[in-house]
Write a protein that holds these residues in place. Structure first.
Motif, PDB file in Angstrom:
ATOM      1  N   ARG A 139      -8.812   4.262  -3.654  1.00  0.00           N
ATOM      2  CA  ARG A 139      -8.377   4.222  -2.257  1.00  0.00           C
ATOM      3  C   ARG A 139      -9.546   4.656  -1.375  1.00  0.00           C
ATOM      4  NH1 ARG A 139      -5.527   6.970  -5.247  1.00  0.00           N
ATOM      5  NH2 ARG A 139      -5.503   9.002  -4.230  1.00  0.00           N
ATOM      6  N   TYR A 185      -5.651   6.706   4.238  1.00  0.00           N
ATOM      7  CA  TYR A 185      -4.722   6.506   3.124  1.00  0.00           C
ATOM      8  C   TYR A 185      -3.994   7.805   2.816  1.00  0.00           C
ATOM      9  CZ  TYR A 185      -8.209   8.794   0.091  1.00  0.00           C
ATOM     10  OH  TYR A 185      -9.076   9.696  -0.470  1.00  0.00           O
ATOM     11  N   SER A 219       1.861   4.893  -0.908  1.00  0.00           N
ATOM     12  CA  SER A 219       0.980   6.049  -1.105  1.00  0.00           C
ATOM     13  C   SER A 219       0.622   6.224  -2.579  1.00  0.00           C
ATOM     14  CB  SER A 219       1.659   7.324  -0.601  1.00  0.00           C
ATOM     15  OG  SER A 219       1.997   7.208   0.764  1.00  0.00           O
ATOM     16  N   ASN A 271      -5.464   0.796  -1.671  1.00  0.00           N
ATOM     17  CA  ASN A 271      -5.452   0.111  -0.376  1.00  0.00           C
ATOM     18  C   ASN A 271      -6.726  -0.704  -0.167  1.00  0.00           C
ATOM     19  OD1 ASN A 271      -7.339   2.179   0.009  1.00  0.00           O
ATOM     20  ND2 ASN A 271      -6.740   2.521   2.141  1.00  0.00           N
ATOM     21  N   ASP A 301      -1.019   3.548   4.414  1.00  0.00           N
ATOM     22  CA  ASP A 301      -0.061   3.708   3.323  1.00  0.00           C
ATOM     23  C   ASP A 301       1.358   3.703   3.870  1.00  0.00           C
ATOM     24  OD1 ASP A 301      -0.770   6.324   4.419  1.00  0.00           O
ATOM     25  OD2 ASP A 301       0.501   7.182   2.856  1.00  0.00           O
ATOM     26  N   THR A 339       0.822  -1.214   0.000  1.00  0.00           N
ATOM     27  CA  THR A 339       0.000   0.000   0.000  1.00  0.00           C
ATOM     28  C   THR A 339       0.856   1.265   0.000  1.00  0.00           C
ATOM     29  OG1 THR A 339      -0.169  -0.268   2.412  1.00  0.00           O
ATOM     30  CG2 THR A 339      -2.012  -1.066   1.077  1.00  0.00           C
TER      31      THR A 339
END
Length: 405
Positions: A51, A133, A19, A23, A73, A17
């Motif tokens: 996300r 996230y 950035s 996710n 993330d 995950t």
């Protein structure tokens, strides 16, 4: 430490995950653990649908209670030399290695396990888990969830951000503004340099002014001695411009940042830099009317400064080692956004140390995860229906949300 925590962390680390990457598979996994137990689940999805934030709740609906919050993330592993696969958890000599173990999937694993355990007994007060996230690129993802939660009448009473603090309670961190300056000059052949306006020279002058402001803050600015560097800082990270030695450059790009303590207003610092930029260009305007230095804010987040005598902080401190003093941390978190947008106090407390994150062979110790488990278990006990003294204390402190504290 429970083997279930280890199993959860193993799975969390396996999701790559980074950035700006999806996710959703990780959230599917978490929902699969919590949904069958009766945990109320809600997603807040990004505009492109790739996300999402997850808001999970147990106990009675309404105000009060506690939020355990963490981002899922992680930073990239590109260019890093790992001893083993970064997305495969490695257990060795009491440490757990893998990307995100310290920052901050270790906390998330314990928080998810806490929700699983809390689902076994009725709660008198709400317990929430927030998973966000894109925190690593400016605390971007959590904002949509907070905007939605801010429209609701009910409020949690306290937020615990599980960033790595060595399981010490941190009540503050500096705010941050990331900025971009574009310096516009006039190009020419370098043999005729005096007839042109070198954008790199404009940029160098701007950097000198930023250095002057930093020196002023260091010598005469406000102080918060809880920080290793007790004053606000200005830092220039990149400077780019020019295409060839024999061309006077017409553009120069500079990236810089401000990290401010609570006593300093970052908008005022930015305004001072903008005035300096105008003053740098002013003498050249008559010959080069298009000359300018444009300054734009790229990203930022507010600082966190929760008073140490806040009742909820006092309560949480009773769950910690008596020798553990309150601290403030140098790195930023989503805590300031929870405080700003939901008007609730926030603290930072999580397993591991930031010095172990963001680098090859990132790790968190099993001992730190065990301490986190003990801490969140004690918190859950306080939220359960019963007659324990801890419950009586927390009921008084966080019964009705932020109005009560």
């Amino acid at each position: 430490m429970s083997s279930e925590i280890l199993d959860i962390l193993t799975k969390l680390v396996s999701f790559q995950t980074v950035s700006r990457h999806s996710n959703l598979a990780l959230l599917d996994y978490v929902e699969g653990l919590l949904g069958p137990l009766g945990v109320r689940l809600e997603r807040f999805t990004s505009s492109d649908g790739t996300r999402a934030n997850l808001w999970a709740s147990l106990g009675p609906q309404g105000s009060g209670g506690v939020v355990m919050s963490g981002h899922c993330d992680v930073v990239p592993v590109t260019g890093q030399n790992w001893s083993s696969g970064p997305y495969t958890l490695r257990r060795e000599n009491g440490n757990l290695y893998g990307r995100g173990t310290a920052d901050m999937k270790g906390f998330l694993a314990v928080a998810i396990y806490t929700m699983i355990q809390a689902a076994q007994s009725p709660l008198k007060l709400p317990l929430h888990l927030a998973i966000s996230y894109d925190e690593e690129i400016g605390c971007l993802g959590v904002r949509g969830m907070l905007d939605s939660l801010a429209k609701r009448p009910e409020r949690p009473a306290l937020c615990i951000i599980g960033e790595p603090t060595g399981m010490r309670i941190a009540t503050g961190h500096k705010g941050k503004r990331a900025l971009h300056a574009c310096c516009h000059g006039q190009e020419a052949h370098s043999a005729l340099a005096p007839d042109a306006l070198n954008a790199l020279h404009l940029g160098a002058a701007l950097i000198a002014r930023i250095q002057d402001q930093q020196a002023e803050l260091e010598q005469n600015g406000a102080r918060d001695m809880a920080y290793d560097i007790p004053y606000s800082t200005l830092h220039v990270g990149t400077m780019q411009g020019g295409t060839a030695l024999n061309i006077v450059p017409n553009l120069c790009d500079i990236e810089f940042e401000i990290r401010n303590i609570a006593a300093d207003d970052p908008d005022a610092l930015i305004a001072n830099i903008s005035k300096d930029a105008t003053a740098i260009v002013a003498p050249h305007k008559s010959r080069f009317p298009d000359a300018c230095i444009e300054i734009k804010e790229v990203s930022g987040y507010p600082g966190l400064d929760t008073p140490v005598d806040t009742p909820s902080v006092t309560f949480l401190n009773t769950l910690m080692d008596p020798e553990s003093a309150l601290i403030k941390v140098a790195f930023g978190t989503e805590g300031g956004l929870f405080q700003e947008r939901l008007s609730i106090p926030a603290v930072i407390c999580g397993p591991g140390h930031m010095a172990q994150g963001h680098k090859p062979d990132e790790f968190v110790s099993e001992a730190q995860l065990a301490k986190c488990d003990q801490f969140l278990s004690a918190l859950t006990t306080a939220l359960q229906d019963g007659t324990e003294p801890t419950l009586q204390a927390v009921t008084t402190l966080i019964r009705t949300g932020p109005i009560a504290i």
